[in-house]
Design a protein around this motif. Sequence first.
Motif, PDB file in Angstrom:
ATOM      1  N   THR A  90      78.182  29.027 -25.182  1.00  0.00           N
ATOM      2  CA  THR A  90      79.060  30.190 -25.314  1.00  0.00           C
ATOM      3  C   THR A  90      78.296  31.483 -25.054  1.00  0.00           C
ATOM      4  N   LEU A  91      77.066  31.550 -25.581  1.00  0.00           N
ATOM      5  CA  LEU A  91      76.276  32.771 -25.423  1.00  0.00           C
ATOM      6  C   LEU A  91      75.970  33.023 -23.948  1.00  0.00           C
ATOM      7  N   LEU A  92      75.656  31.959 -23.229  1.00  0.00           N
ATOM      8  CA  LEU A  92      75.373  32.111 -21.805  1.00  0.00           C
ATOM      9  C   LEU A  92      76.641  32.370 -21.006  1.00  0.00           C
ATOM     10  N   ALA A  93      77.728  31.716 -21.383  1.00  0.00           N
ATOM     11  CA  ALA A  93      78.992  31.942 -20.679  1.00  0.00           C
ATOM     12  C   ALA A  93      79.446  33.383 -20.853  1.00  0.00           C
ATOM     13  N   HIS A  94      79.288  33.900 -22.072  1.00  0.00           N
ATOM     14  CA  HIS A  94      79.650  35.297 -22.325  1.00  0.00           C
ATOM     15  C   HIS A  94      78.749  36.230 -21.515  1.00  0.00           C
ATOM     16  N   ALA A  95      77.452  35.965 -21.523  1.00  0.00           N
ATOM     17  CA  ALA A  95      76.523  36.789 -20.746  1.00  0.00           C
ATOM     18  C   ALA A  95      76.867  36.744 -19.259  1.00  0.00           C
ATOM     19  N   HIS A  96      77.234  35.561 -18.784  1.00  0.00           N
ATOM     20  CA  HIS A  96      77.605  35.417 -17.380  1.00  0.00           C
ATOM     21  C   HIS A  96      78.839  36.261 -17.050  1.00  0.00           C
ATOM     22  N   ALA A  97      79.828  36.213 -17.927  1.00  0.00           N
ATOM     23  CA  ALA A  97      81.055  36.975 -17.686  1.00  0.00           C
ATOM     24  C   ALA A  97      80.781  38.478 -17.713  1.00  0.00           C
ATOM     25  N   VAL A  98      80.013  38.928 -18.694  1.00  0.00           N
ATOM     26  CA  VAL A  98      79.688  40.360 -18.782  1.00  0.00           C
ATOM     27  C   VAL A  98      78.877  40.793 -17.569  1.00  0.00           C
ATOM     28  N   ALA A  99      77.934  39.963 -17.158  1.00  0.00           N
ATOM     29  CA  ALA A  99      77.117  40.290 -15.990  1.00  0.00           C
ATOM     30  C   ALA A  99      77.979  40.452 -14.740  1.00  0.00           C
ATOM     31  N   GLU A 100      78.931  39.548 -14.558  1.00  0.00           N
ATOM     32  CA  GLU A 100      79.796  39.615 -13.377  1.00  0.00           C
ATOM     33  C   GLU A 100      80.738  40.814 -13.439  1.00  0.00           C
ATOM     34  N   LEU A 101      81.241  41.126 -14.623  1.00  0.00           N
ATOM     35  CA  LEU A 101      82.229  42.202 -14.747  1.00  0.00           C
ATOM     36  C   LEU A 101      81.597  43.587 -14.751  1.00  0.00           C
ATOM     37  N   HIS A 102      80.355  43.684 -15.237  1.00  0.00           N
ATOM     38  CA  HIS A 102      79.738  45.007 -15.405  1.00  0.00           C
ATOM     39  C   HIS A 102      78.455  45.180 -14.601  1.00  0.00           C
ATOM     40  N   GLY A 103      78.091  44.189 -13.845  1.00  0.00           N
ATOM     41  CA  GLY A 103      76.928  44.322 -12.986  1.00  0.00           C
ATOM     42  C   GLY A 103      75.594  44.298 -13.709  1.00  0.00           C
ATOM     43  N   PRO A 152      92.010  37.476 -18.142  1.00  0.00           N
ATOM     44  CA  PRO A 152      91.879  36.509 -17.042  1.00  0.00           C
ATOM     45  C   PRO A 152      90.535  36.557 -16.318  1.00  0.00           C
ATOM     46  N   ASP A 153      90.048  37.762 -15.965  1.00  0.00           N
ATOM     47  CA  ASP A 153      88.782  37.843 -15.239  1.00  0.00           C
ATOM     48  C   ASP A 153      87.624  37.375 -16.101  1.00  0.00           C
ATOM     49  N   PHE A 154      87.642  37.754 -17.384  1.00  0.00           N
ATOM     50  CA  PHE A 154      86.589  37.305 -18.287  1.00  0.00           C
ATOM     51  C   PHE A 154      86.613  35.779 -18.408  1.00  0.00           C
ATOM     52  N   ALA A 155      87.801  35.221 -18.602  1.00  0.00           N
ATOM     53  CA  ALA A 155      87.923  33.769 -18.760  1.00  0.00           C
ATOM     54  C   ALA A 155      87.422  33.040 -17.511  1.00  0.00           C
ATOM     55  N   ARG A 156      87.740  33.592 -16.358  1.00  0.00           N
ATOM     56  CA  ARG A 156      87.310  32.939 -15.114  1.00  0.00           C
ATOM     57  C   ARG A 156      85.789  32.903 -15.016  1.00  0.00           C
ATOM     58  N   HIS A 157      85.148  34.027 -15.303  1.00  0.00           N
ATOM     59  CA  HIS A 157      83.684  34.064 -15.231  1.00  0.00           C
ATOM     60  C   HIS A 157      83.047  33.276 -16.371  1.00  0.00           C
TER      61      HIS A 157
END
Length: 215
Positions: A90-103, A152-157
Motif C-alpha cells: 500500500t505504501l508503495l502503491a500510494h507513493a506511485h500514485a502520488v509520483a504520477e499525479l504530482h511529478g 479514478p486517476d489515483f486508483a488507476r496509478h
Amino acid sequence: MIIGIEGVSCAGKSSLARALAQVLDDPLVVPCYYHTAPDPALLPAPVAPSADEQLAGLHILLEVEQIRRRRAEEAHAQGRDVIFDRTVDTLLAHAHAVAELHGYPIISQARQLILDARPLLPALTLLLHTSPDVLAVRAAKRPGMPPIFYAPDFARHFNAHFASPLTPRCIWLDSTPPTAALVPRAVRHIQQARRAAGHPPEGPGPSGPTARRAA
C-alpha cells in the motif's frame, strides 16, 4: 500463513478481512495503518507539498508498520494465520500514485526505504478493484473520506503498482459484488496458495512467485 488484502479506499478490504476471519481458523486480522497508529492525527497527509516531505511521511508510516509486524509475528509464532488489512505494498502503491499525479521522483527511493526496513510480506495478496462509480457510491456513505483515496486517476496509478508488487503472489479480485460473494473466491485462492506452499489445504495460506489477474 500470511494473507494481505489490498486496494484503494472503499474497495472492500476491511469487509473482506472481517468476513474471512469468520470462515478461517482463528486468524489474526491486523488493522490498517490508520487504525493501528497510536495517534492517527499524527499520520502524514495523503499528499505532501514536496517530494522530500512525501518521503518523510513514509518514515512515519513505517514506524506504524513495525507495530503491525510485531502483532503479526506473535500470531504467526502461535501457529495462527494472519490477515493484513493493507500491506507495505500500500505504501508503495500510494507513493506511485502520488509520483504520477504530482511529478515527485520518489518511486525508487520509496521502494528502497521499504526494502531496507525488511518488511514482513504476505505470501498471498488479494487486490480488490472495482469501478470508479462503485467507489464513489461507497465513499458517499463514509463522510470525511478524502477524495484522493478513491479518485479514478489515483486508483488507476495505485493499482498499477501491483504489476510489480513486493508480495510474491498477487491475485486481482473484482470487488463489485457483495462481500458474501467474494468470500468463496478468496478462500479458493487462499487454499490454492496453501497447497502450492505445501501446507494442508483445509486452512488458508499463500505462496507463489507470480502475480496474475482473476475475474
